[in-house]
Design a protein around this motif. Sequence first.
Motif, PDB file in Angstrom:
ATOM      1  N   VAL A 218       0.857  -1.183   0.000  1.00  0.00           N
ATOM      2  CA  VAL A 218       0.000   0.000   0.000  1.00  0.00           C
ATOM      3  C   VAL A 218       0.897   1.238   0.000  1.00  0.00           C
ATOM      4  N   VAL A 219       0.665   2.146  -0.945  1.00  0.00           N
ATOM      5  CA  VAL A 219       1.441   3.383  -1.024  1.00  0.00           C
ATOM      6  C   VAL A 219       0.562   4.520  -0.529  1.00  0.00           C
ATOM      7  N   GLY A 220       0.848   5.026   0.662  1.00  0.00           N
ATOM      8  CA  GLY A 220       0.027   6.069   1.268  1.00  0.00           C
ATOM      9  C   GLY A 220      -0.584   5.595   2.569  1.00  0.00           C
ATOM     10  N   GLY A 221      -0.540   6.448   3.606  1.00  0.00           N
ATOM     11  CA  GLY A 221      -0.984   6.030   4.930  1.00  0.00           C
ATOM     12  C   GLY A 221      -2.176   6.785   5.474  1.00  0.00           C
ATOM     13  N   GLY A 222      -3.043   7.302   4.588  1.00  0.00           N
ATOM     14  CA  GLY A 222      -4.267   7.956   5.045  1.00  0.00           C
ATOM     15  C   GLY A 222      -5.355   6.940   5.335  1.00  0.00           C
ATOM     16  N   PRO A 223      -6.607   7.385   5.460  1.00  0.00           N
ATOM     17  CA  PRO A 223      -7.703   6.459   5.771  1.00  0.00           C
ATOM     18  C   PRO A 223      -7.837   5.325   4.753  1.00  0.00           C
ATOM     19  N   ALA A 224      -7.693   5.624   3.452  1.00  0.00           N
ATOM     20  CA  ALA A 224      -7.798   4.577   2.434  1.00  0.00           C
ATOM     21  C   ALA A 224      -6.660   3.574   2.582  1.00  0.00           C
ATOM     22  N   GLN A 496     -14.447  11.982   0.998  1.00  0.00           N
ATOM     23  CA  GLN A 496     -14.824  11.884   2.399  1.00  0.00           C
ATOM     24  C   GLN A 496     -14.034  10.758   3.057  1.00  0.00           C
ATOM     25  N   ILE A 497     -13.777  10.900   4.353  1.00  0.00           N
ATOM     26  CA  ILE A 497     -12.992   9.895   5.078  1.00  0.00           C
ATOM     27  C   ILE A 497     -13.668   8.528   5.028  1.00  0.00           C
ATOM     28  N   VAL A 498     -14.964   8.501   5.288  1.00  0.00           N
ATOM     29  CA  VAL A 498     -15.669   7.219   5.339  1.00  0.00           C
ATOM     30  C   VAL A 498     -15.688   6.555   3.959  1.00  0.00           C
ATOM     31  N   ILE A 499     -15.767   7.349   2.897  1.00  0.00           N
ATOM     32  CA  ILE A 499     -15.732   6.800   1.539  1.00  0.00           C
ATOM     33  C   ILE A 499     -14.340   6.262   1.235  1.00  0.00           C
ATOM     34  N   ALA A 500     -13.299   7.015   1.635  1.00  0.00           N
ATOM     35  CA  ALA A 500     -11.922   6.569   1.400  1.00  0.00           C
ATOM     36  C   ALA A 500     -11.656   5.234   2.088  1.00  0.00           C
ATOM     37  N   MET A 501     -12.165   5.077   3.308  1.00  0.00           N
ATOM     38  CA  MET A 501     -11.967   3.811   4.019  1.00  0.00           C
ATOM     39  C   MET A 501     -12.644   2.653   3.282  1.00  0.00           C
ATOM     40  N   GLY A 502     -13.860   2.895   2.818  1.00  0.00           N
ATOM     41  CA  GLY A 502     -14.560   1.854   2.083  1.00  0.00           C
ATOM     42  C   GLY A 502     -13.831   1.493   0.799  1.00  0.00           C
TER      43      GLY A 502
END
Length: 518
Positions: A218-224, A496-502
């Motif tokens: 995974v490249v990137g450590g945000g919510p997604a 949105q954070i919740v969308i990124a997580m999904g």
Amino acid sequence: MSLLDAATTAQLKAYLGNLRRPIELVASLGDDSKSADTRALLTEIVAASDKVTARFDGSDARRPSFTIGATGETARVTFAGLPLGHEFTSLILALLHVGGHPPKEEADLLDQARGLDGPLQFETFFSLTCQNCPDVVQALNMIAALNPNASHVAIDGALFQGEVDTRKIMAVPTIFLNGEPFGQGRMDLAQIVAKLDTGSTARAAEKIAAMAPFDVLVVGGGPAGAAAAIYAARKGIRTGVVAERFGGQVLDTMGIENFISVSKTEGPKLVSHLEQHVKDYDVDVINLQKAIKLSPANGDGLATIELEGGASLRAKTVILSTGARWRQMGVPGEDEYRNRGVAYCPHCDGPLYKGKRVAVIGGGNSGVEAAIDLAGIVAHVTLIEFDSQLRADAVLQSKLRSLPNVTIEVSAMSTEVVGNGDKVTGLVYRHRETGEDHTLDLDGIFVQIGLVPNTEWLKGSVALSNRGEIEIDARGETNIHGVFAAGDVTTVPYKQIVIAMGEGSKAALSAFDYLIRH
């Protein structure tokens, strides 16, 4: 007078029960109300532990201020101001670490901090409303507590405005080392130590080069990215996360009230929970590393991610979740005066403009919310919107228009940031209907005009939209087999954070499905 409620006092007593050696607080106070509050706070701290004593005969020119030192030793941690709000946790941690309680950091990193050569005399200017500042204050306090060659003074810029003006502080956190500028913006312990320890980059590259290929990288450590890592690791496959800074854009988000099941939280707190959740699984987290090139899989079935430090990582599948960053105006003077009057975080830097005139660029929700917040601090706010009308929610517009110290300019195109060589002095904008140019006399400009995807490094390797977003299908896959993407960096609407997580979870499931089918 008590500054702490009963619940906070009980928590304080519990925390101070972890002190391993006695500490002494030495305060330098004046006749002002903040000094009185500081005396009251220190008195309450002393009452919470028999290992803490206090004196009120300090000679520091900054008043109020106080030092925290192990009894019988020279104090190396100082707070200039009253550390409540976001900085109350910084105060508690400083008490614990000076008192011998071990910090919750990797042992190797703590050894690096202890081994730094001195003298290292740090000063940090912060504001109590800044969500980026505690990481810096806590990291530098930790270094000062661990290393006898280091000291740190955390200075509340709102209380020492004269010093802020003299030293030309236009953004927080701002760090000085031995009197010279060292850094601005959020930095954690690992970032600070890496900047001070010149050999750390080579050691990190050597360690990364020895890593075996991942099943999912995974490249990137945000919510997604965090969600993708958790979902991949739960499948029992070898998972890694490489990130320039874990948490990404969420670290710069103040209030979060639309994360389902959590009524209200703050960005740094959410990131802390994300990071801990990732660490609950067998995931290799490779932090402070910037990806600069993606090479698709070749004959051996492994894609390659090249890093700025010179190392490379290889993986059977890759999930790109590098997120987005603040969009800039792109006008003359913006780059020159960034952090010298041009700012992107009103919560962080707003208190530095108390009683001054500022502009907010952008009439969406972020811009209008920023203008409302700033109106309670500054003398006057001018909101500049390119469109012929504001785009924010009606309730926000109504609140903004009710404020007496706000002017709204629509159909206005910003054309130049004006300064005197040291700081911002004004903004030039053109009225799009009349063609007339106008100049505003200002001390600060807060830019709130949306986000730009972090995909410059991917041009020529994966398909991008005309906005620079990664194009993906319904499963999160890019035009390259085995390479997936998720979050604000993609063409998926509604950032949105919740969308990124999904989306991150979906990308991980898709990557796993790809692995078992290929």
